[in-house]
Scaffold this active site. Structure first.
Site, PDB file in Angstrom:
ATOM      1  N   HIS A 142       0.780  -1.238   0.000  1.00 37.66           N
ATOM      2  CA  HIS A 142       0.000   0.000   0.000  1.00 37.66           C
ATOM      3  C   HIS A 142       0.810   1.285   0.000  1.00 37.66           C
ATOM      4  O   HIS A 142       0.233   2.373   0.031  1.00 37.66           O
ATOM      5  CB  HIS A 142      -1.002  -0.005   1.169  1.00 37.66           C
ATOM      6  N   HIS A 143       2.148   1.185  -0.025  1.00 35.15           N
ATOM      7  CA  HIS A 143       2.960   2.403  -0.144  1.00 35.15           C
ATOM      8  C   HIS A 143       3.353   2.703  -1.586  1.00 35.15           C
ATOM      9  O   HIS A 143       3.996   3.719  -1.847  1.00 35.15           O
ATOM     10  CB  HIS A 143       4.238   2.285   0.701  1.00 35.15           C
ATOM     11  N   CYS A 144       2.991   1.831  -2.514  1.00 34.94           N
ATOM     12  CA  CYS A 144       3.362   2.028  -3.915  1.00 34.94           C
ATOM     13  C   CYS A 144       2.200   2.649  -4.682  1.00 34.94           C
ATOM     14  O   CYS A 144       1.056   2.201  -4.565  1.00 34.94           O
ATOM     15  CB  CYS A 144       3.752   0.696  -4.559  1.00 34.94           C
ATOM     16  N   ASN A 186      -0.386   5.314   1.783  1.00 32.25           N
ATOM     17  CA  ASN A 186      -0.263   6.483   0.914  1.00 32.25           C
ATOM     18  C   ASN A 186      -0.217   6.152  -0.572  1.00 32.25           C
ATOM     19  O   ASN A 186      -0.523   7.005  -1.411  1.00 32.25           O
ATOM     20  CB  ASN A 186       0.964   7.313   1.297  1.00 32.25           C
TER      21      ASN A 186
END
Length: 335
Positions: A142-144, A186
């Site tokens: 979920h950070h990509c 993010n």
């Protein structure tokens, strides 16, 4: 017209909508030990489920690796080209010695497992619509976002799964992301910043990585936690806000990012949730989704302790024992 893909193949009804491949696991001359993430946890989860006689190899769906064409549904060509540089991958995965390795090895031993997990999430999205639920034993990067990786996340599998559904499955036009990893999600937040079809709920430790103020603007329901938050407060907030999110927007699918880095003692999460609290959290989310007949896709995301694999396995067993997951299309398979 959408491109041809192997990720949306028809799956026999005898197989459970649990997606995994032995290719998920990252092992390479000990380099994986240089990051706190347990890069073999996915295989351990499956082994625990096998040992408990919960699943057999022929009852799970084998994940396929996402191809470049698959990835280009979300990612820019420029970003994918950057991954051909070992120093870029070293930065994203936070494993500095990868800088010293030729990129073909980095592709084969690090990025291929992540592409396979990404393919698994996309496959699980279709299965969730067909069966009412699906679990990818990996994924949750979920950070990509479309043009930037980070925090061990090289591919935007959550964004990809949702975009594939919007493009290819009739009747799927709204999605809700419930992100309960300890870190702010993010990546998907940046990807869906201006997309009114996607509702994002995120519960995270306000004091830790990534602290992405721009991405926070995409969160429709933001719950920021303090250091050391414990079970009672946490579970009350999960139940209240999951119900609230689904009252505000009724989606065609839920993508549930079920990170276990909320576990007490996690070196990166900074929260104090017990193993029983994690199992109860997953039960709450599935109970609410199933009671409203909303298909749910679960990915396992972060978790930086060796015991997280056991907890994830125990949670899946609990969901089954409570009847929240079952193979409704076939009585032949046993879980």
């Amino acid at each position: 017209m959408p491109h041809e893909t192997k990720l949306y193949q028809d799956i026999p009804g005898s197989r459970w909508p649990i997606v995994y491949s032995s290719d998920y696991n990252i092992t390479f001359i000990g380099l994986e030990k240089l990051h706190p993430f347990d890069s073999g946890k996915w295989g351990k989860i499956i082994n625990f489920l096998r040992d408990e006689k919960v699943i057999t190899d022929d009852a799970i769906v084998t994940a396929e690796e996402a191809t470049e064409d698959d990835l280009l549904v979300v990612h820019t060509r420029r970003y994918l080209s950057k991954l051909k540089w070992s120093f870029v991958v070293a930065s994203i995965t936070e494993i500095p010695p990868l800088v010293l390795l030729p990129n073909f090895l980095v592709q084969r031993r690090v990025l291929r497992p992540l592409r396979t997990q990404t393919g698994g999430t996309i496959m699980a999205g279709k299965l969730a619509i067909e069966r009412g639920w699906a679990i990818n034993v990996g994924g949750g990067f979920h950070h990509c976002s479309s043009d930037k990786g980070g925090g061990f996340c090289a591919y935007a599998d959550i964004t990809l799964a949702i975009k594939f559904l919007f493009e290819r499955v009739e009747g799927v036009s709204k999605a809700t992301i419930i992100d309960l990893d300890a870190h702010q999600g993010n990546g998907h937040e940046r990807d869906f910043m201006d997309d009114k079809r996607v509702y994002i709920m995120d519960i995270y430790n306000r004091h830790i990585y990534p602290g992405d103020a721009l991405a926070k603007r995409a969160i429709k329901r933001k719950i920021e936690l303090d250091w050391g938050t414990e079970d009672n407060e946490y579970l009350e907030k999960v139940e209240t806000h999951v119900k609230g999110a689904l009252n505000e927007a009724t989606p065609d699918v839920i993508v549930y990012n079920a990170g276990t880095d909320i576990l007490d003692g996690d070196p990166l999460g900074g929260l104090s949730i017990s193993p029983q609290g994690i199992i109860k959290r997953d039960e709450i989310v599935f109970s609410i989704a199933r009671s409203r007949s909303i298909p749910i896709l679960m990915v396992t995301s972060g978790g930086y302790q060796k015991r997280t694999a056991r907890i994830i396995a125990d949670s899946i067993i609990n969901l089954h024992n409570l009847g929240l997951i079952s193979n409704s299309l076939s009585n032949e398979a046993r879980i």
